[in-house]
Design an enzyme around this catalytic site. Sequence first.
Site, PDB file in Angstrom:
ATOM      1  N   ASP A  86      38.780  45.144  31.717  1.00  0.00           N
ATOM      2  CA  ASP A  86      39.387  44.128  32.593  1.00  0.00           C
ATOM      3  C   ASP A  86      38.999  42.713  32.200  1.00  0.00           C
ATOM      4  O   ASP A  86      38.220  42.025  32.882  1.00  0.00           O
ATOM      5  CB  ASP A  86      39.085  44.415  34.075  1.00  0.00           C
ATOM      6  CG  ASP A  86      40.045  45.463  34.628  1.00  0.00           C
ATOM      7  OD1 ASP A  86      40.834  46.020  33.836  1.00  0.00           O
ATOM      8  OD2 ASP A  86      40.020  45.721  35.839  1.00  0.00           O
TER       9      ASP A  86
ATOM     10  N   LYS B 201      49.934  47.819  31.221  1.00  0.00           N
ATOM     11  CA  LYS B 201      49.451  46.829  32.190  1.00  0.00           C
ATOM     12  C   LYS B 201      50.522  45.759  32.325  1.00  0.00           C
ATOM     13  O   LYS B 201      50.885  45.125  31.330  1.00  0.00           O
ATOM     14  CB  LYS B 201      48.131  46.228  31.681  1.00  0.00           C
ATOM     15  CG  LYS B 201      47.394  45.390  32.699  1.00  0.00           C
ATOM     16  CD  LYS B 201      45.991  45.065  32.202  1.00  0.00           C
ATOM     17  CE  LYS B 201      45.263  44.137  33.161  1.00  0.00           C
ATOM     18  NZ  LYS B 201      43.934  43.756  32.618  1.00  0.00           N
TER      19      LYS B 201
ATOM     20  N   ARG C  70      49.200  46.818  39.116  1.00  0.00           N
ATOM     21  CA  ARG C  70      50.154  46.318  38.120  1.00  0.00           C
ATOM     22  C   ARG C  70      49.953  47.061  36.805  1.00  0.00           C
ATOM     23  O   ARG C  70      50.195  46.523  35.725  1.00  0.00           O
ATOM     24  CB  ARG C  70      49.938  44.828  37.886  1.00  0.00           C
ATOM     25  CG  ARG C  70      48.513  44.610  37.491  1.00  0.00           C
ATOM     26  CD  ARG C  70      48.154  43.318  37.016  1.00  0.00           C
ATOM     27  NE  ARG C  70      46.726  43.237  37.295  1.00  0.00           N
ATOM     28  CZ  ARG C  70      45.920  42.417  36.732  1.00  0.00           C
ATOM     29  NH1 ARG C  70      46.373  41.569  35.875  1.00  0.00           N
ATOM     30  NH2 ARG C  70      44.644  42.418  37.021  1.00  0.00           N
TER      31      ARG C  70
ATOM     32  N   ASP D 134      35.005  47.283  40.648  1.00  0.00           N
ATOM     33  CA  ASP D 134      36.264  47.869  40.172  1.00  0.00           C
ATOM     34  C   ASP D 134      36.527  47.482  38.720  1.00  0.00           C
ATOM     35  O   ASP D 134      37.463  47.994  38.104  1.00  0.00           O
ATOM     36  CB  ASP D 134      37.443  47.430  41.045  1.00  0.00           C
ATOM     37  CG  ASP D 134      37.568  45.923  41.141  1.00  0.00           C
ATOM     38  OD1 ASP D 134      36.569  45.267  41.480  1.00  0.00           O
ATOM     39  OD2 ASP D 134      38.650  45.394  40.860  1.00  0.00           O
ATOM     40  N   ASN D 135      35.708  46.599  38.174  1.00  0.00           N
ATOM     41  CA  ASN D 135      35.879  46.197  36.779  1.00  0.00           C
ATOM     42  C   ASN D 135      34.737  46.700  35.903  1.00  0.00           C
ATOM     43  O   ASN D 135      34.503  46.167  34.820  1.00  0.00           O
ATOM     44  CB  ASN D 135      35.990  44.678  36.663  1.00  0.00           C
ATOM     45  CG  ASN D 135      37.260  44.148  37.321  1.00  0.00           C
ATOM     46  OD1 ASN D 135      38.237  44.882  37.466  1.00  0.00           O
ATOM     47  ND2 ASN D 135      37.243  42.899  37.719  1.00  0.00           N
TER      48      ASN D 135
HETATM   49  P1  AMP Z   1      41.445  42.248  38.907  1.00  0.00           P
HETATM   50  O1  AMP Z   1      40.750  41.180  39.672  1.00  0.00           O
HETATM   51  O2  AMP Z   1      42.343  41.751  37.856  1.00  0.00           O
HETATM   52  O3  AMP Z   1      40.498  43.277  38.413  1.00  0.00           O
HETATM   53  O4  AMP Z   1      42.419  42.973  39.957  1.00  0.00           O
HETATM   54  C1  AMP Z   1      41.980  43.309  41.249  1.00  0.00           C
HETATM   55  C2  AMP Z   1      43.041  44.070  41.991  1.00  0.00           C
HETATM   56  O5  AMP Z   1      44.232  43.287  42.160  1.00  0.00           O
HETATM   57  C3  AMP Z   1      43.508  45.353  41.325  1.00  0.00           C
HETATM   58  O6  AMP Z   1      43.752  46.287  42.336  1.00  0.00           O
HETATM   59  C4  AMP Z   1      44.786  44.945  40.634  1.00  0.00           C
HETATM   60  O7  AMP Z   1      45.630  46.040  40.426  1.00  0.00           O
HETATM   61  C5  AMP Z   1      45.367  43.970  41.651  1.00  0.00           C
HETATM   62  N1  AMP Z   1      46.281  43.001  41.031  1.00  0.00           N
HETATM   63  C6  AMP Z   1      45.960  41.952  40.248  1.00  0.00           C
HETATM   64  N2  AMP Z   1      47.055  41.284  39.853  1.00  0.00           N
HETATM   65  C7  AMP Z   1      48.118  41.905  40.403  1.00  0.00           C
HETATM   66  C8  AMP Z   1      49.534  41.699  40.379  1.00  0.00           C
HETATM   67  N3  AMP Z   1      50.083  40.710  39.699  1.00  0.00           N
HETATM   68  N4  AMP Z   1      50.306  42.563  41.077  1.00  0.00           N
HETATM   69  C9  AMP Z   1      49.757  43.565  41.784  1.00  0.00           C
HETATM   70  N5  AMP Z   1      48.450  43.813  41.848  1.00  0.00           N
HETATM   71  C10 AMP Z   1      47.629  43.020  41.178  1.00  0.00           C
HETATM   72 MG    MG Z   2      40.338  44.951  37.646  1.00  0.00          MG
END
Ligand code: AMP
Ligand code: MG
Length: 477
Positions: A254, A109, A89, A244-245
Amino acid sequence: MTIAFDNSYARLPDRFFNAQGPAPVSEPALIAVNDALAAELGLDAGWLRSDAGLAMLAGNTLPEGAAPLAQAYAGHQFGGWVPQLGDGRALLIGEVIDTNGLRRDIQLKGSGPTPFSRRGDGRAGLGPVLREYIVSEAMHALGIPTTRALAAVTTGDVVLRERPQPGAVLTRVAASHIRVGTFQYFAAREDTEALALLAEHARQRHYPEAAGVLGFLKAVITAQAHLVARWLGVGFIHGVMNTDNMAVSGETIDYGPCAFMDRYHPAKVFSSIDQFGRYAYNKQPDMAAWDLAQLASALLPLIDPDENRAIEIATEAVNEFAPQFRDAWLEVFRAKVGLASAEDGDAELIHTLLDRMAVNQADFTNTFRALGGDTARDQFLDPAAFDQWQADWQARLVRDPQTPADRAEQMRRANPAIIPRNHRVEQAISAALSDNYEPFRKLLEATATPFDDGPLTAEYARPPSQDEEVHRTFCGT
Ligand code: AMP
Ligand code: MG
C-alpha cells in the site's frame, strides 16, 4: 492465453469477501507491462500487451478461471479503530503458482466500486498508480520485500481528486493481501472460527515451518522487524503504517504518500495526512510494534483458552520485536559502513554518523554511497564533522577482518546509488499527466539497477535543487 489460476482465498467461507467482478472502463490504453515479473508468473508478456490482455488488465474482461473478489478487512487508521474497511477499489482476480513454486495474488487496483467503497468511487488516479509502480519496483530492485507491479493502464475515464485526472488501473502482485486488519475484522466480530481458518491459511501460505498460531505470530513479528530495518537502511518512509496496510507476509504494501528521504533527518515526515508525525522515519519501528500488538490481540482467542495466559504469551511475543529489530537494524547498518564483524560500540558509531548527518543536512543515499571514497565529507555542511567521525570509523575498520576489496563490494551492495527520489517521481507523474511517459520510463530504468554505476547514475543520484524539492506527498488515491 490461459492462466493457471488456483484460487485458495476464494475457497474460504463467503464472509471473507464479496465475490464480484470489476466495473468496465471506457477506453483502456496500456502504460506499462513488467516483462520480468510476467515471466516469473508464467504469463506471456506479449499477450498482456495484446488487445485481449489489455482488456483484462483494465477489468473489461475476466480471464478464464478467475474468481474475482473484494477482501474484507478492518483496521486502525492513525490509531483510530475502523471496524470495516476492505477492498474498496481493488479486486483479487485470482492466485497463480509462480515459476519458483510460490503462490502469488493478482489484484486489480482501481477496478471499480465494491460494498467496501464507502464514499469512494472505487477508482485510482494515474498519479498514485504510477507512484506505486515506480516505488514498489524500486523497492524490489533494492532487495526489499514488497508487492510488485505487473502492469499499469489508463481507463479513458476521469477521476475526480484534488483536481480531475485520468483514471488508471494497477495490476498488483503480492505473496498475499492478508493484512493485520484482516485478522482484526474477524476478531472484532468474535468470529473465532473464521479467525482460526485465516490464521491457518496465512501460516501455511507464508510460514509453513511455523508451529501453530503462536508460531505464525512470531514469524510475522520477525518478518516485520527485518522489513522495517530494511526500510530504514534506504531512507524509506511508508507514510501510512495503519494496521490495514501491514501485510502479514512481510512484504511492503500500500504505497500511498510514501517517500525516500533526500537529506537525512530522523523525524522526517512527508505525508500530508500525517499531521502529528505518527509515521515519521524514526517512529516506524515503534509503529510496527504497535500494529503487531493489534495482531497479537486479535489472535488471543486462538493462543490460549485462558485469556490471561493468552495475553501473557502474546505480550512476550510482541516484546521480542524490539530486540529483533535492533539486531536487524545493526545488521543493515553494519553492512552500510562496511563491517563484517560485531563489536559493542558499533551501534554508537553508526548513531554518531547519523546524528552528524542530520545536523549537517547530509544526503542519506549519497553519504553512504560515498563513504568509502573521498567525497562523503562534501555531503556535510561542516565537512570536519565527518572527518572526526571518519577517524573513529577507520580505527574500528582496523579490527574488522575483511579485505578492503571485500569491504568495498559489501558497501556497494548495501548502499544504493539510486533511489526513486521524490522530485523524480513527481516529474514522472506530472509529465505523464501531459501524456509524456518518457520520464516515467527512464526513472523505471534508472531504479532497476540501483547498486550499479551506469549511464543514468549521475543524473538520478543528484538530490533535488531547492525548487525541485518535494516537501509533502499526498495520498490522492
Ligand atoms: P488506504 O488508506 O489507501 O490504505 O485505504 C483505506 C481504505 O479506503 C481501504 O478500505 C480502501 O479500499 C478505501 N479506499 C481508498 N480509496 C478509495 C476509493 N477511491 N474508492 C473506494 N475506496 C477507497
Ligand atoms: Mg490500504
